[in-house]
Scaffold this motif. Structure first.
Motif, PDB file in Angstrom:
ATOM      1  N   GLU A  57       0.827  -1.206   0.000  1.00 20.64           N
ATOM      2  CA  GLU A  57       0.000   0.000   0.000  1.00 20.64           C
ATOM      3  C   GLU A  57       0.860   1.254   0.000  1.00 20.64           C
ATOM      4  N   LEU A  58       1.973   1.255   0.733  1.00 17.86           N
ATOM      5  CA  LEU A  58       2.860   2.412   0.763  1.00 17.86           C
ATOM      6  C   LEU A  58       3.520   2.637  -0.597  1.00 17.86           C
ATOM      7  N   VAL A  59       4.016   1.554  -1.198  1.00 16.75           N
ATOM      8  CA  VAL A  59       4.644   1.678  -2.525  1.00 16.75           C
ATOM      9  C   VAL A  59       3.632   2.165  -3.552  1.00 16.75           C
ATOM     10  N   ASP A  60       2.409   1.627  -3.487  1.00 14.53           N
ATOM     11  CA  ASP A  60       1.369   2.036  -4.434  1.00 14.53           C
ATOM     12  C   ASP A  60       1.021   3.505  -4.254  1.00 14.53           C
ATOM     13  N   ALA A  61       0.932   3.959  -3.009  1.00 13.72           N
ATOM     14  CA  ALA A  61       0.601   5.364  -2.760  1.00 13.72           C
ATOM     15  C   ALA A  61       1.708   6.292  -3.247  1.00 13.72           C
ATOM     16  N   GLU A  62       2.953   5.908  -3.035  1.00 10.12           N
ATOM     17  CA  GLU A  62       4.074   6.761  -3.454  1.00 10.12           C
ATOM     18  C   GLU A  62       4.169   6.830  -4.973  1.00 10.12           C
ATOM     19  N   LEU A  63       4.028   5.685  -5.641  1.00 13.83           N
ATOM     20  CA  LEU A  63       4.110   5.685  -7.103  1.00 13.83           C
ATOM     21  C   LEU A  63       2.906   6.378  -7.739  1.00 13.83           C
ATOM     22  N   SER A  64       1.734   6.212  -7.132  1.00 13.29           N
ATOM     23  CA  SER A  64       0.545   6.879  -7.671  1.00 13.29           C
ATOM     24  C   SER A  64       0.653   8.390  -7.535  1.00 13.29           C
ATOM     25  N   GLU A  65       1.232   8.832  -6.432  1.00  6.26           N
ATOM     26  CA  GLU A  65       1.372  10.274  -6.232  1.00  6.26           C
ATOM     27  C   GLU A  65       2.537  10.840  -7.040  1.00  6.26           C
ATOM     28  N   GLY A  66       3.630  10.096  -7.123  1.00  7.76           N
ATOM     29  CA  GLY A  66       4.798  10.621  -7.816  1.00  7.76           C
ATOM     30  C   GLY A  66       4.738  10.467  -9.325  1.00  7.76           C
ATOM     31  N   ILE A  67       4.135   9.395  -9.811  1.00  5.41           N
ATOM     32  CA  ILE A  67       4.062   9.153 -11.259  1.00  5.41           C
ATOM     33  C   ILE A  67       2.641   9.386 -11.751  1.00  5.41           C
ATOM     34  N   MET A  68       1.752   8.473 -11.440  1.00  8.03           N
ATOM     35  CA  MET A  68       0.343   8.616 -11.815  1.00  8.03           C
ATOM     36  C   MET A  68      -0.430   7.447 -11.226  1.00  8.03           C
ATOM     37  N   PRO A  69      -1.747   7.598 -11.029  1.00  7.19           N
ATOM     38  CA  PRO A  69      -2.552   6.448 -10.597  1.00  7.19           C
ATOM     39  C   PRO A  69      -2.697   5.432 -11.708  1.00  7.19           C
ATOM     40  N   GLU A  70      -3.098   4.228 -11.337  1.00  7.80           N
ATOM     41  CA  GLU A  70      -3.216   3.144 -12.304  1.00  7.80           C
ATOM     42  C   GLU A  70      -4.374   3.405 -13.262  1.00  7.80           C
ATOM     43  N   PRO A  71      -4.154   3.323 -14.577  1.00  9.56           N
ATOM     44  CA  PRO A  71      -5.254   3.552 -15.525  1.00  9.56           C
ATOM     45  C   PRO A  71      -6.219   2.383 -15.552  1.00  9.56           C
TER      46      PRO A  71
END
Length: 331
Positions: free
Chosen positions: A262-276
Protein backbone atom coordinates in the motif's frame (compact mmCIF):
# COMPACT_ATOMS: atom_id res chain seq x y z
CA UNK A 1 45.04 -46.21 -24.12
CA UNK A 2 46.41 -44.15 -21.18
CA UNK A 3 50.10 -43.31 -20.99
CA UNK A 4 51.91 -44.88 -18.06
CA UNK A 5 53.32 -42.64 -15.34
CA UNK A 6 57.00 -43.24 -16.14
CA UNK A 7 56.68 -42.33 -19.82
CA UNK A 8 54.57 -39.27 -18.95
CA UNK A 9 57.17 -38.02 -16.45
CA UNK A 10 60.02 -38.58 -18.92
CA UNK A 11 58.19 -36.79 -21.74
CA UNK A 12 57.36 -33.75 -19.60
CA UNK A 13 60.94 -33.49 -18.39
CA UNK A 14 62.13 -33.70 -22.00
CA UNK A 15 59.63 -30.97 -22.96
CA UNK A 16 60.89 -28.63 -20.21
CA UNK A 17 64.46 -29.01 -21.56
CA UNK A 18 63.39 -28.21 -25.14
CA UNK A 19 63.47 -31.93 -26.12
CA UNK A 20 67.16 -32.42 -25.43
CA UNK A 21 66.92 -35.44 -23.08
CA UNK A 22 65.20 -38.04 -25.28
CA UNK A 23 66.31 -39.18 -28.69
CA UNK A 24 64.05 -39.82 -31.65
CA UNK A 25 64.29 -43.56 -31.02
CA UNK A 26 63.13 -43.09 -27.40
CA UNK A 27 60.14 -41.01 -28.49
CA UNK A 28 59.21 -43.56 -31.17
CA UNK A 29 59.48 -46.36 -28.60
CA UNK A 30 57.20 -44.47 -26.20
CA UNK A 31 54.71 -43.81 -28.99
CA UNK A 32 54.56 -47.46 -30.09
CA UNK A 33 54.28 -48.64 -26.50
CA UNK A 34 51.17 -46.56 -25.88
CA UNK A 35 49.37 -47.14 -29.20
CA UNK A 36 46.42 -49.61 -29.11
CA UNK A 37 46.84 -53.01 -30.72
CA UNK A 38 45.33 -53.50 -34.20
CA UNK A 39 42.84 -55.98 -32.77
CA UNK A 40 41.51 -53.32 -30.39
CA UNK A 41 40.55 -50.88 -33.18
CA UNK A 42 36.79 -50.53 -33.81
CA UNK A 43 35.65 -52.49 -36.82
CA UNK A 44 32.11 -51.27 -37.31
CA UNK A 45 32.22 -51.60 -41.04
CA UNK A 46 33.58 -55.14 -40.84
CA UNK A 47 30.86 -56.24 -38.43
CA UNK A 48 28.11 -55.21 -40.88
CA UNK A 49 26.74 -57.86 -43.24
CA UNK A 50 27.84 -57.70 -46.83
CA UNK A 51 24.28 -57.09 -48.06
CA UNK A 52 23.89 -54.09 -45.73
CA UNK A 53 27.25 -52.64 -46.77
CA UNK A 54 26.26 -52.93 -50.42
CA UNK A 55 22.87 -51.28 -49.75
CA UNK A 56 24.56 -48.03 -48.75
CA UNK A 57 24.59 -45.52 -51.57
CA UNK A 58 27.94 -43.92 -52.21
CA UNK A 59 26.24 -40.84 -53.77
CA UNK A 60 23.82 -40.26 -50.84
CA UNK A 61 20.69 -40.43 -53.00
CA UNK A 62 18.43 -41.47 -50.15
CA UNK A 63 19.69 -38.69 -47.92
CA UNK A 64 19.20 -36.17 -50.73
CA UNK A 65 15.61 -37.35 -51.33
CA UNK A 66 14.86 -37.21 -47.61
CA UNK A 67 16.18 -33.63 -47.34
CA UNK A 68 14.19 -32.55 -50.37
CA UNK A 69 11.06 -34.08 -48.89
CA UNK A 70 11.59 -32.09 -45.68
CA UNK A 71 12.07 -28.90 -47.68
CA UNK A 72 8.88 -29.60 -49.65
CA UNK A 73 6.84 -30.15 -46.47
CA UNK A 74 8.23 -26.96 -44.94
CA UNK A 75 7.45 -24.97 -48.10
CA UNK A 76 3.87 -26.27 -48.21
CA UNK A 77 3.25 -25.46 -44.52
CA UNK A 78 4.87 -22.04 -44.90
CA UNK A 79 2.76 -21.29 -47.97
CA UNK A 80 -0.49 -22.30 -46.24
CA UNK A 81 0.34 -20.17 -43.21
CA UNK A 82 1.32 -17.19 -45.39
CA UNK A 83 -1.95 -17.40 -47.32
CA UNK A 84 -3.88 -17.52 -44.05
CA UNK A 85 -2.04 -14.47 -42.67
CA UNK A 86 -2.61 -12.48 -45.87
CA UNK A 87 -6.30 -13.34 -45.95
CA UNK A 88 -6.72 -12.45 -42.28
CA UNK A 89 -4.92 -9.13 -42.71
CA UNK A 90 -6.99 -8.27 -45.78
CA UNK A 91 -10.30 -9.09 -44.09
CA UNK A 92 -9.37 -7.17 -40.94
CA UNK A 93 -8.16 -4.11 -42.84
CA UNK A 94 -11.33 -3.99 -44.93
CA UNK A 95 -13.45 -4.28 -41.78
CA UNK A 96 -11.46 -1.51 -40.10
CA UNK A 97 -11.89 0.76 -43.10
CA UNK A 98 -15.63 0.17 -43.17
CA UNK A 99 -15.80 0.75 -39.43
CA UNK A 100 -13.83 4.00 -39.73
CA UNK A 101 -16.36 5.25 -42.28
CA UNK A 102 -19.43 4.16 -40.32
CA UNK A 103 -18.21 5.47 -36.97
CA UNK A 104 -16.41 8.63 -38.04
CA UNK A 105 -16.89 11.50 -35.59
CA UNK A 106 -16.95 14.34 -38.18
CA UNK A 107 -15.34 16.59 -35.53
CA UNK A 108 -18.69 16.72 -33.74
CA UNK A 109 -18.87 16.02 -29.98
CA UNK A 110 -22.51 14.90 -30.30
CA UNK A 111 -21.48 12.02 -32.60
CA UNK A 112 -18.84 10.87 -30.14
CA UNK A 113 -21.32 10.95 -27.25
CA UNK A 114 -23.80 9.02 -29.38
CA UNK A 115 -21.24 6.27 -30.08
CA UNK A 116 -20.68 5.67 -26.35
CA UNK A 117 -24.13 6.53 -25.03
CA UNK A 118 -25.23 2.92 -24.46
CA UNK A 119 -22.08 1.81 -22.61
CA UNK A 120 -22.65 0.58 -19.07
CA UNK A 121 -19.41 2.11 -17.83
CA UNK A 122 -16.49 4.20 -18.99
CA UNK A 123 -12.90 4.37 -17.77
CA UNK A 124 -12.13 7.25 -15.45
CA UNK A 125 -8.49 7.09 -16.47
CA UNK A 126 -7.58 6.18 -20.04
CA UNK A 127 -3.98 5.67 -21.07
CA UNK A 128 -2.46 5.31 -24.55
CA UNK A 129 0.92 4.43 -26.01
CA UNK A 130 2.21 6.50 -28.92
CA UNK A 131 5.41 5.65 -30.77
CA UNK A 132 7.91 7.57 -32.84
CA UNK A 133 8.42 6.58 -36.46
CA UNK A 134 11.92 5.97 -37.83
CA UNK A 135 11.05 6.98 -41.39
CA UNK A 136 9.84 10.42 -40.27
CA UNK A 137 11.98 13.49 -39.84
CA UNK A 138 12.31 14.66 -36.23
CA UNK A 139 10.16 17.78 -36.65
CA UNK A 140 7.48 16.00 -38.69
CA UNK A 141 7.38 13.12 -36.22
CA UNK A 142 6.97 15.53 -33.30
CA UNK A 143 4.10 17.30 -35.08
CA UNK A 144 2.45 13.95 -35.70
CA UNK A 145 2.74 12.91 -32.04
CA UNK A 146 1.35 16.24 -30.83
CA UNK A 147 -1.55 16.08 -33.27
CA UNK A 148 -2.42 12.52 -32.23
CA UNK A 149 -2.26 13.51 -28.57
CA UNK A 150 -4.59 16.44 -29.22
CA UNK A 151 -7.04 14.22 -31.13
CA UNK A 152 -7.07 11.61 -28.39
CA UNK A 153 -7.50 14.24 -25.69
CA UNK A 154 -10.47 15.74 -27.56
CA UNK A 155 -12.13 12.32 -27.92
CA UNK A 156 -11.71 11.75 -24.17
CA UNK A 157 -13.16 15.18 -23.38
CA UNK A 158 -16.19 14.50 -25.59
CA UNK A 159 -16.61 11.06 -24.01
CA UNK A 160 -16.43 12.67 -20.54
CA UNK A 161 -13.32 10.76 -19.51
CA UNK A 162 -11.69 13.00 -16.88
CA UNK A 163 -8.06 11.80 -17.17
CA UNK A 164 -5.86 10.81 -20.09
CA UNK A 165 -2.24 9.71 -19.81
CA UNK A 166 -0.09 9.47 -22.93
CA UNK A 167 3.08 7.38 -22.89
CA UNK A 168 5.87 8.10 -25.34
CA UNK A 169 9.08 6.19 -24.68
CA UNK A 170 11.69 8.86 -25.47
CA UNK A 171 9.95 11.64 -23.51
CA UNK A 172 9.82 14.10 -26.41
CA UNK A 173 6.23 15.08 -25.57
CA UNK A 174 7.23 15.98 -22.01
CA UNK A 175 9.80 18.43 -23.38
CA UNK A 176 7.12 20.29 -25.37
CA UNK A 177 4.31 20.61 -22.84
CA UNK A 178 3.36 24.18 -23.94
CA UNK A 179 3.02 23.04 -27.56
CA UNK A 180 0.94 20.06 -26.49
CA UNK A 181 -1.31 22.34 -24.44
CA UNK A 182 -1.82 24.77 -27.33
CA UNK A 183 -2.55 21.93 -29.75
CA UNK A 184 -5.17 20.41 -27.45
CA UNK A 185 -6.86 23.77 -26.85
CA UNK A 186 -6.96 24.42 -30.59
CA UNK A 187 -8.47 20.99 -31.15
CA UNK A 188 -11.04 21.66 -28.40
CA UNK A 189 -11.98 24.91 -30.12
CA UNK A 190 -12.24 23.19 -33.51
CA UNK A 191 -14.62 20.56 -32.12
CA UNK A 192 -16.74 22.61 -29.71
CA UNK A 193 -15.96 26.29 -30.36
CA UNK A 194 -16.12 28.19 -27.05
CA UNK A 195 -17.95 25.43 -25.18
CA UNK A 196 -14.87 23.29 -24.65
CA UNK A 197 -13.74 22.01 -21.23
CA UNK A 198 -10.73 23.26 -19.34
CA UNK A 199 -7.39 21.53 -19.63
CA UNK A 200 -4.33 20.90 -17.51
CA UNK A 201 -1.17 19.23 -18.83
CA UNK A 202 1.03 17.56 -16.25
CA UNK A 203 4.09 15.36 -16.10
CA UNK A 204 6.00 13.67 -13.25
CA UNK A 205 8.38 16.01 -11.43
CA UNK A 206 7.30 19.00 -13.57
CA UNK A 207 5.07 21.97 -12.99
CA UNK A 208 1.50 21.78 -14.18
CA UNK A 209 0.70 23.69 -17.35
CA UNK A 210 -2.90 24.92 -17.40
CA UNK A 211 -5.02 27.89 -18.37
CA UNK A 212 -5.50 30.66 -15.83
CA UNK A 213 -8.44 32.24 -17.65
CA UNK A 214 -11.33 32.83 -15.22
CA UNK A 215 -13.92 33.06 -18.00
CA UNK A 216 -14.25 29.31 -18.45
CA UNK A 217 -16.68 27.59 -16.11
CA UNK A 218 -14.97 24.34 -15.21
CA UNK A 219 -17.95 22.92 -13.34
CA UNK A 220 -20.40 23.08 -16.26
CA UNK A 221 -18.03 22.34 -19.14
CA UNK A 222 -15.84 19.73 -17.52
CA UNK A 223 -12.12 19.40 -17.10
CA UNK A 224 -9.56 17.10 -18.68
CA UNK A 225 -6.25 16.24 -17.07
CA UNK A 226 -3.61 15.24 -19.64
CA UNK A 227 -0.63 13.45 -18.13
CA UNK A 228 2.55 12.86 -20.16
CA UNK A 229 4.92 10.04 -19.19
CA UNK A 230 7.96 8.30 -20.66
CA UNK A 231 10.20 5.30 -20.02
CA UNK A 232 12.06 7.31 -17.38
CA UNK A 233 8.94 7.18 -15.21
CA UNK A 234 8.81 3.38 -15.26
CA UNK A 235 11.44 1.07 -13.79
CA UNK A 236 13.79 3.90 -12.88
CA UNK A 237 11.14 5.41 -10.61
CA UNK A 238 10.62 2.06 -8.87
CA UNK A 239 14.38 1.73 -8.37
CA UNK A 240 14.64 5.27 -7.00
CA UNK A 241 11.75 4.65 -4.60
CA UNK A 242 13.34 1.40 -3.44
CA UNK A 243 16.65 3.16 -2.75
CA UNK A 244 14.86 5.95 -0.89
CA UNK A 245 12.89 3.54 1.32
CA UNK A 246 16.02 1.47 2.04
CA UNK A 247 18.00 4.59 2.95
CA UNK A 248 15.23 5.85 5.24
CA UNK A 249 15.03 2.43 6.90
CA UNK A 250 18.80 2.32 7.51
CA UNK A 251 18.76 5.80 9.05
CA UNK A 252 15.88 4.88 11.35
CA UNK A 253 13.42 7.30 9.78
CA UNK A 254 11.14 4.49 8.64
CA UNK A 255 10.49 1.09 10.17
CA UNK A 256 10.81 -1.93 7.84
CA UNK A 257 7.38 -3.06 9.08
CA UNK A 258 5.85 0.12 7.67
CA UNK A 259 7.03 -0.68 4.13
CA UNK A 260 4.09 -2.38 2.42
CA UNK A 261 2.43 -2.74 -0.95
CA UNK A 262 0.00 0.00 0.00
CA UNK A 263 2.86 2.41 0.76
CA UNK A 264 4.64 1.68 -2.52
CA UNK A 265 1.37 2.04 -4.43
CA UNK A 266 0.60 5.36 -2.76
CA UNK A 267 4.07 6.76 -3.45
CA UNK A 268 4.11 5.68 -7.10
CA UNK A 269 0.55 6.88 -7.67
CA UNK A 270 1.37 10.27 -6.23
CA UNK A 271 4.80 10.62 -7.82
CA UNK A 272 4.06 9.15 -11.26
CA UNK A 273 0.34 8.62 -11.81
CA UNK A 274 -2.55 6.45 -10.60
CA UNK A 275 -3.22 3.14 -12.30
CA UNK A 276 -5.25 3.55 -15.53
CA UNK A 277 -8.45 1.62 -16.07
CA UNK A 278 -7.81 1.07 -19.79
CA UNK A 279 -4.59 1.05 -21.81
CA UNK A 280 -4.99 1.69 -25.52
CA UNK A 281 -2.45 0.54 -28.13
CA UNK A 282 -2.59 1.59 -31.77
CA UNK A 283 -0.74 -1.47 -33.00
CA UNK A 284 -1.39 -5.08 -34.03
CA UNK A 285 -0.09 -6.67 -30.82
CA UNK A 286 0.64 -5.84 -27.20
CA UNK A 287 4.01 -4.12 -26.95
CA UNK A 288 4.38 -1.95 -23.86
CA UNK A 289 7.78 -0.48 -24.86
CA UNK A 290 8.89 0.18 -21.30
CA UNK A 291 5.52 1.42 -19.99
CA UNK A 292 5.57 1.83 -16.16
CA UNK A 293 5.08 -1.76 -14.97
CA UNK A 294 3.54 -0.95 -11.59
CA UNK A 295 0.68 0.95 -13.23
CA UNK A 296 -0.62 -1.97 -15.35
CA UNK A 297 -1.27 -4.59 -12.68
CA UNK A 298 -5.06 -4.50 -13.07
CA UNK A 299 -5.34 -2.47 -16.26
CA UNK A 300 -7.37 -3.64 -19.24
CA UNK A 301 -5.11 -3.62 -22.34
CA UNK A 302 -6.68 -3.27 -25.78
CA UNK A 303 -5.28 -3.50 -29.29
CA UNK A 304 -6.74 -4.43 -32.68
CA UNK A 305 -5.29 -7.37 -34.56
CA UNK A 306 -3.46 -6.37 -37.76
CA UNK A 307 -4.09 -2.68 -37.12
CA UNK A 308 -1.18 -0.33 -37.78
CA UNK A 309 -2.84 3.09 -37.79
CA UNK A 310 -4.06 5.67 -35.30
CA UNK A 311 -7.83 6.00 -35.66
CA UNK A 312 -11.10 6.83 -33.97
CA UNK A 313 -12.48 3.33 -34.54
CA UNK A 314 -9.81 1.92 -32.21
CA UNK A 315 -10.89 4.35 -29.50
CA UNK A 316 -14.58 3.39 -29.83
CA UNK A 317 -13.91 -0.37 -29.96
CA UNK A 318 -11.69 -0.09 -26.87
CA UNK A 319 -14.42 1.66 -24.87
CA UNK A 320 -16.99 -0.94 -25.92
CA UNK A 321 -14.66 -3.79 -25.05
CA UNK A 322 -13.96 -2.22 -21.67
CA UNK A 323 -17.70 -1.89 -20.96
CA UNK A 324 -18.16 -5.64 -21.61
CA UNK A 325 -15.13 -6.80 -19.63
CA UNK A 326 -15.57 -8.66 -16.34
CA UNK A 327 -13.42 -7.19 -13.57
CA UNK A 328 -12.57 -10.25 -11.50
CA UNK A 329 -9.62 -8.61 -9.70
CA UNK A 330 -7.73 -11.90 -9.50
CA UNK A 331 -10.71 -13.95 -8.29
Amino acid sequence: MPVNARDRTAYRADERTAHSMLTDEDRLRMLKANLPAPTELPAVSRSLPLSQRRSRSRLGVRRFIRNQLHVLIFAVLHGIFSIYIRLRQTVNLVCYQVSSVLYYHHATPQYIRKDIMGLSRRPKHLSAILKTEENYRAKADLDRLIDQTAELATWCACAEIPMLSVYEKTGILKKHMPRVYEAVINKFTFYAADQHPTLSVTSPHRDEYSSSSPSVDEGSRGHLKLHLISAQDGRESIIDLTKTLADMSQKGKLSPRDISIELVDAELSEGIMPEPDLLLLFGPYVELSGYPPWQVRLTEIFCLQDNESFGYQVFVKALRKYAQAQMRRGK
